[in-house]
Every structure is written in structure tokens, then in C-alpha cells.
Design a protein around this motif. Structure first.
Motif, PDB file in Angstrom:
ATOM      1  N   TYR A  25       0.820  -1.209   0.000  1.00 39.37           N
ATOM      2  CA  TYR A  25       0.000   0.000   0.000  1.00 39.37           C
ATOM      3  C   TYR A  25       0.858   1.265   0.000  1.00 39.37           C
ATOM      4  CZ  TYR A  25      -3.820  -3.188   1.196  1.00 39.37           C
ATOM      5  OH  TYR A  25      -4.738  -4.211   1.177  1.00 39.37           O
ATOM      6  N   CYS A  70       2.996   4.222  -1.429  1.00 41.76           N
ATOM      7  CA  CYS A  70       2.936   4.949  -2.697  1.00 41.76           C
ATOM      8  C   CYS A  70       3.446   6.370  -2.494  1.00 41.76           C
ATOM      9  CB  CYS A  70       1.493   4.990  -3.218  1.00 41.76           C
ATOM     10  SG  CYS A  70       1.310   5.803  -4.817  1.00 41.76           S
ATOM     11  N   CYS A  81      -2.847  11.056  -4.543  1.00 43.85           N
ATOM     12  CA  CYS A  81      -4.089  11.312  -5.275  1.00 43.85           C
ATOM     13  C   CYS A  81      -5.260  11.363  -4.286  1.00 43.85           C
ATOM     14  CB  CYS A  81      -4.335  10.225  -6.307  1.00 43.85           C
ATOM     15  SG  CYS A  81      -2.958   9.994  -7.463  1.00 43.85           S
ATOM     16  N   CYS A 110      -7.757   8.126  -4.101  1.00 40.20           N
ATOM     17  CA  CYS A 110      -7.209   6.765  -4.083  1.00 40.20           C
ATOM     18  C   CYS A 110      -8.059   5.839  -3.219  1.00 40.20           C
ATOM     19  CB  CYS A 110      -5.775   6.784  -3.557  1.00 40.20           C
ATOM     20  SG  CYS A 110      -4.974   5.167  -3.571  1.00 40.20           S
ATOM     21  N   TYR A 111      -8.228   4.599  -3.668  1.00 38.39           N
ATOM     22  CA  TYR A 111      -9.066   3.638  -2.948  1.00 38.39           C
ATOM     23  C   TYR A 111      -8.411   3.118  -1.673  1.00 38.39           C
ATOM     24  CZ  TYR A 111      -6.186   0.323  -5.637  1.00 38.39           C
ATOM     25  OH  TYR A 111      -5.138  -0.360  -6.207  1.00 38.39           O
ATOM     26  N   ARG A 171      -0.446   2.995   4.786  1.00 41.89           N
ATOM     27  CA  ARG A 171       0.647   3.121   3.818  1.00 41.89           C
ATOM     28  C   ARG A 171       2.050   3.138   4.437  1.00 41.89           C
ATOM     29  NH1 ARG A 171      -1.431   5.392  -1.056  1.00 41.89           N
ATOM     30  NH2 ARG A 171      -3.656   5.818  -0.914  1.00 41.89           N
ATOM     31  N   ASN A 196       1.947   1.604  -4.971  1.00 44.58           N
ATOM     32  CA  ASN A 196       2.813   1.489  -6.136  1.00 44.58           C
ATOM     33  C   ASN A 196       3.686   0.254  -5.972  1.00 44.58           C
ATOM     34  OD1 ASN A 196       4.495   1.756  -8.304  1.00 44.58           O
ATOM     35  ND2 ASN A 196       5.543   3.582  -7.563  1.00 44.58           N
ATOM     36  N   ASN A 240       2.327   3.904 -10.974  1.00 44.76           N
ATOM     37  CA  ASN A 240       2.319   5.316 -11.347  1.00 44.76           C
ATOM     38  C   ASN A 240       3.727   5.877 -11.553  1.00 44.76           C
ATOM     39  OD1 ASN A 240       3.249   5.868  -8.640  1.00 44.76           O
ATOM     40  ND2 ASN A 240       1.143   5.706  -7.971  1.00 44.76           N
ATOM     41  N   THR A 273      -0.747   4.608 -14.798  1.00 47.16           N
ATOM     42  CA  THR A 273      -1.834   5.553 -14.584  1.00 47.16           C
ATOM     43  C   THR A 273      -1.360   6.961 -14.905  1.00 47.16           C
ATOM     44  OG1 THR A 273      -2.713   4.154 -12.811  1.00 47.16           O
ATOM     45  CG2 THR A 273      -3.520   6.412 -12.929  1.00 47.16           C
ATOM     46  N   SER A 301      -8.197   7.315 -14.637  1.00 46.23           N
ATOM     47  CA  SER A 301      -9.250   7.263 -13.624  1.00 46.23           C
ATOM     48  C   SER A 301     -10.175   8.459 -13.810  1.00 46.23           C
ATOM     49  CB  SER A 301      -8.644   7.265 -12.217  1.00 46.23           C
ATOM     50  OG  SER A 301      -7.832   6.128 -12.024  1.00 46.23           O
TER      51      SER A 301
END
Length: 329
Positions: free
Chosen positions: A13, A15, A19, A22-23, A29, A59, A85, A106, A147
Motif C-alpha cells: 500500500y 505509494c 491522489c 485513491c481507494y 501506507r 505502487n 504510477n 496511470t 481514472s
């Protein structure tokens, strides 16, 4: 009922981007999972006759043992895809050229400024474009994912035009995704595209198809009845999540959809026969029968090409519910 063939594997998770839709939530993270845990998931998937694995995140390129993971997946004779990404493979790039079947990226805007603003960090665009060009130079076309949300719905054509005409990127396919209300976008529809934006979205997709002859696929389906009739040819099939596609995280928990981690079906380490579980799980059986859709949808001649749209597009406490854009809900 076909077996589960394709799994989106949430490898990490972590990244660099931030964004806002983000889901994945912010509090998840902090660190990468251990390699042994990841290996256990992959080996279980292989024993369960999974054919294809898409590594996602976060990522996945940030994962420190990515090379070891790729070696194991290829040793088990599975197809390997990656969605990133950055596509930043560092010193191991030559290895990944030979061991990844499809590179997916993405892209967040039609300019460097737009991309970096949406990513929440400077330099994000330059890193991604540099790595895509390196892949192109070594004979690899790249799948581009966009997206869709309320702020970029009218920029789809410009994003692709910039990549092809300005950056000279060789694109294998365009994948269209819808932002759903989970993760950082939980409990809000401020990013969800509106009905009046649909004709503009599909007009651009049609233009992309006509001008660049680019294959277009939809990860998150729209109700076919709200798409202008002349553009319906672009969306050729219903959503495959919950049918032949599912997702799993590094802890072994399964979900029906790769974009949603709220509604977990079970843990593969506690499931004796994964394919049998996938076939008979009550949540999945209910989702597939589509009796939860409005009567108008169930009786529609286009149901098999539409499936009712995206069942996770509205704020809900259920695994599946009527598409927020459906005119009959």
C-alpha cells in the motif's frame, strides 16, 4: 460459471503519490509486507489454478523484493502484469523487461502540471514518462489507465493526444476506470462522474478510437442505457470482476473487485479449495444472478453487455448495489 482466472494482487500500500481519490486510506501506507507473506499468497494462487496476476498497490514498484516476487510468479508459469504510477524499476529494469507480460501506467493529466498537481508531488510526470519511453525503446508498448472523475472527464482526449503526439508514446491499450467512493474518497461523491458528463466522455473515447485506432477497455462499466447510442459500440462486455476476476491483498484476504477492499470474502489460507469457494460464495452468487438490479435492468436486452454498470459506484454498506448513474434506481 467460469473459474477465477485473473487476480489483482495488492502487493503493497506504499505509494509516493497523494491522489485525493485513491481507494487506499492514508493510515495503511506506512510499511511493506514481508517477502515470506507475499510468497505464501502467490504460491496459494498458483495451486488454485490462477492464470494471471496483476500487481497493484499502492505502487508495486516501491516494493523492495519486487524482483524476487517476479521470479516466483514466472517460475510458477503465471502471466504477470504490473500497474504503477512510476514504472520505476531502477537497476533491475532489464530483468523486468523479460519477466513482465504487460506494463500499465496511470496517467493523471494532459500536461506535466496537471499530472503533478493530481499526484500531489512535483516530478511525478517526468519520472513516469521517462520510464515509459525506456520501455518503448526496448520494444514494449504500455497500457495507459485513466481514472475518470468530475475534474478530468473532459480531458481524456487531450491526455492521449499529449502522450501520442507530444511525448511520442507507443500505447498498447487505453483502460478506463471510474473513481468509486472508498479509501480517500470514502463517503463522498464529489469525484464521481455525473450523468450529464457521460456523452462528453464517450464522445472523446470515440474520437480516440477514430483518430488513433486505439483499443479501449473498461475496468468499471457504465450502464449502457445512459451512453449515447452511437457510442455504445465502445463498451462491448459487462464487468468481469466477481466472475473470472477477483482481488487479494498481501494478508490473503479476497475481495470481489480490484478497486474495493471494504467487502472481504474470506482469507485464502483458510479456504481449502479456492475455485470451489469462488463458485459458491453466497455474496458472489447473489452478485452474479443480478436479481438485485431494478426490474427494468433484469429485463433489458443489453443486460449481458452491461451488467447494470458499476455496483460499487454509490455510497453503500453492501458489496453490490445499483449503479449511481442507473436511471431506474
Amino acid at each position: 460459471m467460469e473459474q477465477l482466472k485473473y487476480v489483482a494482487f495488492h502487493l503493497t500500500y506504499v505509494c509516493e503519490n497523494r491522489c485525493p481519490y485513491c481507494y487506499i486510506r492514508d493510515e495503511e501506507r506506512e510499511k511493506h509486507p514481508p517477502l515470506e507473506k507475499v510468497k505464501g499468497v502467490i504460491e496459494k494462487l498458483a495451486k488454485s489454478k490462477i492464470k494471471e496476476i496483476l500487481r497493484v498497490g499502492g505502487n508495486p514498484c516501491t516494493y523492495p523484493y519486487l524482483k524476487e516476487v517476479a521470479k516466483l510468479i514466472k517460475k510458477l508459469n503465471l502471466k504477470l502484469f504490473i500497474l504503477s504510477n512510476t514504472l520505476e524499476f531502477g537497476q533491475n529494469l532489464v530483468f523486468f523487461l523479460d519477466n513482465i507480460d504487460d506494463f500499465q501506467a496511470t496517467v493523471l493529466g494532459s500536461t506535466e502540471e496537471e499530472h503533478d498537481n493530481e499526484a500531489g508531488r512535483r516530478g511525478a510526470y517526468d519520472v513516469l514518462i521517462k520510464n515509459i519511453k525506456f520501455l518503448n525503446e526496448n520494444g514494449k508498448k504500455v497500457t495507459i489507465a485513466i481514472s475518470l472523475h468530475k475534474q478530468n472527464y473532459n480531458k481524456i482526449f487531450e491526455i492521449i493526444k499529449n502522450l501520442i503526439e507530444n511525448e511520442k508514446i507507443k500505447i498498447r491499450e487505453l483502460v478506463v476506470q471510474r473513481v468509486i467512493p472508498c479509501g480517500r474518497a470514502a463517503n463522498t461523491l464529489k469525484f464521481s462522474v455525473a450523468k450529464e458528463q457521460i456523452p462528453i466522455i464517450f464522445e472523446q473515447l470515440h474520437k480516440i478510437k477514430e483518430k488513433y485506432d486505439l483499443k479501449i477497455d473498461f475496468e468499471d462499466i457504465f450502464p449502457l442505457c445512459i451512453i449515447p447510442e452511437k457510442y455504445r459500440y465502445l463498451q462491448t462486455k459487462a464487468c468481469e470482476w466477481g466472475f473470472i476476476k477477483g482481488s487479494i491483498n498481501f494478508n490473503g484476504y479476497m475481495a470481489r473487485c480490484g478497486a474495493d477492499r471494504r467487502f472481504l470474502l474470506g482469507n485464502i489460507f483458510k479456504i481449502k479449495n479456492l475455485q470451489e469457494f469462488w463458485k459458491k460464495n453466497p455474496t458472489l452468487v447473489d452478485f452474479r444472478n443480478r436479481r438485485w438490479l431494478p426490474k427494468e435492468c433484469q429485463e433489458c436486452e443489453f443486460l449481458e453487455k452491461c451488467g447494470g454498470g458499476c455496483s460499487l459506484s454509490r455510497i453503500t454498506d453492501k458489496d453490490h448495489e445499483c449503479d449511481i448513474l442507473c436511471p431506474f434506481c
